[in-house]
Enzyme design. Sequence first.
Site, PDB file in Angstrom:
ATOM      1  N   ARG A   1      45.819  40.060  51.433  1.00 18.30           N
ATOM      2  CA  ARG A   1      44.693  39.153  51.664  1.00 18.30           C
ATOM      3  C   ARG A   1      45.136  37.857  52.320  1.00 18.30           C
ATOM      4  O   ARG A   1      44.457  37.298  53.152  1.00 18.30           O
ATOM      5  CB  ARG A   1      44.018  38.796  50.327  1.00 18.30           C
ATOM      6  CG  ARG A   1      43.147  39.892  49.777  1.00 18.30           C
ATOM      7  CD  ARG A   1      42.742  39.556  48.382  1.00 18.30           C
ATOM      8  NE  ARG A   1      43.949  39.272  47.604  1.00 18.30           N
ATOM      9  CZ  ARG A   1      43.981  39.167  46.298  1.00 18.30           C
ATOM     10  NH1 ARG A   1      42.889  39.263  45.607  1.00 18.30           N
ATOM     11  NH2 ARG A   1      45.103  38.931  45.659  1.00 18.30           N
TER      12      ARG A   1
ATOM     13  N   SER B   1      39.735  40.897  41.924  1.00 20.56           N
ATOM     14  CA  SER B   1      39.184  41.253  40.604  1.00 20.56           C
ATOM     15  C   SER B   1      39.281  40.069  39.656  1.00 20.56           C
ATOM     16  O   SER B   1      38.391  39.854  38.827  1.00 20.56           O
ATOM     17  CB  SER B   1      39.943  42.438  40.014  1.00 20.56           C
ATOM     18  OG  SER B   1      39.803  43.569  40.823  1.00 20.56           O
TER      19      SER B   1
END
Length: 175
Positions: free
Chosen positions: A92, A143
């Site tokens: 990411r 998450s």
Amino acid sequence: MAKTAVYPGSFDPVTLGHLDLIQRAAGLFDHVVVGVLVNSEKKSPLFSLEDRVIMLRDVCRGIPGVTVESFEGLLVDFVRSKGDAVIIRGLRELMDFDMELQMAQVNRIASRITRSENDGTETVSEIETLFLPTDPKFSHVSSSVVREYARYQVPLRDFVPENVLRVMIEKGIVH
Ligand code: PNS
């Protein structure tokens, strides 16, 4: 080139970033096995293993070649059980890189050791890790952010697939 990719993770819960990666991997490999880690020692999961697998199977339904399984123990053993397979992981941001690089290197070394110990042969077969860059629109999605935001009732529509949001509402995690 291996025809199978294993995409491992905790998926607590699966996010839109995970889903994007699974879809892109499915376009590159004949078979993508999403491997859900049974239990990570350092985390107490928000969702049970069963729920994490059910939610993943639900979002992956309809993506050709994708299956979802749980695994326990070493990732390299799980990957080995899938035959000639590679590991895929998403990146990411730069912050992910250090840890992911270390994990890829450790897994590659561990795969050499497990192969020669299990087989009793000298054959060296290394398990490779391929990194896929996260789509920038999901680079802030993780998450752990979902779990944290859920505690403060921040809307999660842009973070998780619809079915996950539904389960979170049903379980009273968010309203
Ligand atoms: O989604 P996550 O929590 O970042 O995924 C981490 C995961 C499941 C890929 C990693 O913890 C893992 O592979 N665990 C299995 C145990 C193992 O093989 N550890 C060695 C790699 S450092």
